[in-house]
Design an enzyme around this catalytic site. Structure first.
Site, mmCIF file in Angstrom:
data_model
loop_
_atom_site.group_PDB
_atom_site.id
_atom_site.type_symbol
_atom_site.label_atom_id
_atom_site.label_comp_id
_atom_site.label_asym_id
_atom_site.label_seq_id
_atom_site.Cartn_x
_atom_site.Cartn_y
_atom_site.Cartn_z
ATOM 1 N N MET A 116 14.410 -11.895 27.458
ATOM 2 C CA MET A 116 14.695 -10.834 26.509
ATOM 3 C C MET A 116 15.914 -10.235 27.587
ATOM 4 O O MET A 116 15.753 -8.565 26.670
ATOM 5 C CB MET A 116 14.366 -9.641 25.718
ATOM 6 C CG MET A 116 12.867 -10.997 24.990
ATOM 7 S SD MET A 116 12.175 -10.198 23.701
ATOM 8 C CE MET A 116 10.706 -9.780 25.349
ATOM 9 N N LYS B 5 13.385 -12.058 13.346
ATOM 10 C CA LYS B 5 12.787 -11.537 14.823
ATOM 11 C C LYS B 5 13.401 -12.117 16.081
ATOM 12 O O LYS B 5 13.018 -12.858 17.335
ATOM 13 C CB LYS B 5 11.242 -11.645 15.126
ATOM 14 C CG LYS B 5 10.693 -11.066 13.927
ATOM 15 C CD LYS B 5 10.938 -10.071 14.543
ATOM 16 C CE LYS B 5 9.610 -8.712 13.097
ATOM 17 N NZ LYS B 5 9.929 -7.209 14.030
ATOM 18 N N ASP C 32 9.238 -16.786 13.238
ATOM 19 C CA ASP C 32 10.688 -16.117 14.121
ATOM 20 C C ASP C 32 10.757 -17.501 13.631
ATOM 21 O O ASP C 32 10.870 -18.476 14.307
ATOM 22 C CB ASP C 32 9.585 -15.504 15.472
ATOM 23 C CG ASP C 32 8.852 -14.455 14.634
ATOM 24 O OD1 ASP C 32 8.715 -13.838 14.034
ATOM 25 O OD2 ASP C 32 7.836 -14.132 16.237
#
Length: 536
Positions: free
Chosen positions: A169, A60, A38
């Site tokens: 996130m 990602k 990633d």
């Protein structure tokens, strides 16, 4: 190899840097045949994999293009069925807000062997590295971890009542997170911390309250970040004595400090290292040991040459019995050592093929790379530069045959010319190629844009040229005008300094001893002088 049958290791990379990788993960990476990784995985981890390992970047990263999950699943199955040892490398822990379940389902359906390797999640590690405990006997008897990808799916009535919240996130959704918490009766004065790039050299921490954190971070890029909400945030200042000078609402950077670190000569300085993308940085360790914050910028991509033919033919002539045997082997870089000896082994030979051939190397690092192959150089020129090799050569060069494995394009011709002038026959062969990366990493670009960099270092002329090429490729106005004016430009030696002057306009630091240790000390001396002219 890890085993005879194909197998997929679903592995957590922790916070990104090698320091936070488990020992089990390091061992498996060193034997990988395919790595599917990633975007949040740091380049330094990729230095652990073998040179012939296939690397597949699937992205990602929030807000940026990435490979569809179904395609990732297919890649894992395909390479496993080919009998390959596959590493699926994810940031943090593979089971914390990842899509590992989908990947496992695909592997099970195709009867592929797999194993899950845990990693250190940023949900736990980033707060710790910012001196914020998630639990406390008085302030926090529990905490909850959640993702901000789908805020509507959260029951905010319940979430708002939990003493400590850890939100991953959430950088792009900070305003909505704050709105929902206030709407569901969380007090406006509730402390909140935003930890960007936790555990990395560019770590940055903002402290505020639900009432003002959106305003404090209004013009900042927050991703990737971990958000901590709760009274435990107030403990940060108490648990980190080095931060006692912090003022409320003032951004804090590199928050894990101690008094010993603060006394180091490079404390508080951020140094950008330009280096090869494939190599770990000994230089980084030297600078960090002196208290510096280090950001590494890949400025060289090292690859095999376009053809092995010339090197293979030269290797066949190495042995003394050959009519065209070589008297000397000259190696001028660690890359030359690595690619030459790897090719020697690939051809079914070993160091005994060198026979009576003597070895000359340029530079301490090249000598160290040779010693890792259980070989000691017969000659290292003084000053550790190629320019002094011919002048101080230990024997007459007249009639000598010299093998010189080197970079395929862009190398300097002076050494070959001088050896030839002295009567030697030099056989140049391409052992590797070096090129310029396609782009500057977002972290490096942000550091340059925000003018966080105090020193930029260059250890070769080619890193200067590639750095300049990458900067020139940026859209107009990407960097502040005259951004280099406040940055110290440090070069390892005369040829690199010439490139700095030609392309960047100046050079500020060049050590007397052209080694990484010498450059580290020269940077220290320069910064001490800049801070206190009377100390020079």
């Amino acid at each position: 190899m890890i085993g005879q049958k194909g197998k997929v290791y679903l592995m957590g990379a922790g916070l990104g840097e090698i320091a936070y990788l488990t020992l089990q993960a390091q061992a498996l990476l060193s034997q990988a045949e395919v790595i599917i990784y990633d975007a949040l995985v740091d380049d330094s981890i990729l230095t652990l994999i073998p040179a012939n390992c296939l690397k597949i970047n699937v992205g990602k990263r929030g807000g940026q293009p990435s490979t569809p999950q179904a395609e990732i699943n297919q890649l894992l199955v395909e390479y496993c069925l080919r009998g390959k040892q596959v590493i699926r490398l994810k940031g943090g822990d593979p089971f914390i807000f990842g899509r590992t379940t989908s990947e496992i389902q695909a592997l099970i359906e195709s009867q592929c062997n797999f194993e899950v390797i845990p990693g250190l999640s940023s949900a736990l590690a980033a707060p710790t590295l910012a001196s914020i405990p998630l639990t406390d006997p008085v302030m926090s008897r529990c905490f909850a971890v959640m993702t901000a990808h789908d805020l509507e799916a959260l029951d905010w009535q319940i979430v708002s009542q939990i003493e400590t919240l850890v939100i991953l996130m959430g950088g792009r959704n900070l305003a909505e997170i704050v709105h929902q918490l206030l709407r569901h009766e969380r007090l406006p004065q509730t402390p909140i911390a935003i930890i960007k790039s936790g555990g990395c050299p560019q770590q940055k921490v903002w402290i505020g309250t639900l009432n003002d954190i959106v305003e404090i971070t209004a013009h900042e890029s927050l991703s990737p970040c971990v958000i901590v909400v709760g009274e435990v945030v107030r403990l940060r200042d108490f648990l980190n004595p080095a931060q006692h000078s912090w003022q409320p609402n003032q951004p804090l950077e590199n928050s894990i400090l101690n008094l010993d670190t603060m006394n180091l000569p490079l404390f508080g300085k951020t140094i950008l290292i330009t280096r090869s993308a494939e190599q770990s940085s000994q230089f980084s360790d030297l600078l960090k040991a002196q208290g510096a914050t280090v950001i590494e910028m890949p400025a060289l991509v090292i690859t095999p040459p376009s053809s092995w033919d010339s090197l293979d033919q030269a290797i066949e002539q190495l042995e003394k019995g050959s009519e065209n045997h070589f008297d000397w082997l000259i190696l001028t870089s660690s890359n030359g050592v690595e690619y030459f000896f790897n090719r020697l082994i690939n051809l079914g030979k070993d160091i005994r093929s060198l026979g009576q051939t003597k070895i000359a190397v340029v530079g301490k690092k090249t000598a160290a790379s040779l010693q890792e192959r259980c070989l000691k150089p017969d000659f290292i020129p003084p000053d550790f530069v190629a320019d002094s090799l011919v002048e101080h050569f230990p024997e007459s060069l007249e009639g000598k045959r010299i093998l010189f494995p080197r970079v395929e394009t862009g190398g300097r011709e002076v050494l070959v010319q001088e050896l030839t002038t002295k009567g030697a026959t030099v056989v140049e062969v391409a052992a590797y190629e070096s090129g310029c990366p396609e782009s500057i990493s977002p972290d490096v670009l942000e550091a340059l844009q925000s003018q966080k960099i105090d020193v930029i270092t260059f250890a070769s002329s080619k890193t200067v040229k590639n750095y300049y090429q990458l900067i020139q490729s940026l859209p107009e106005h990407t960097l502040p005008p005259n951004y280099l004016d406040s940055i110290c430009i440090a070069s390892i030696g005369p040829q690199t300094s010439k490139s700095c002057i030609n392309l960047l306009g100046r050079v500020d630091v060049e050590p007397q001893e052209y080694t990484l240790e010498g450059l580290t000390q020269a940077i220290i001396n320069y910064l001490i002088c800049a801070a206190d002219v009377s100390a020079c």
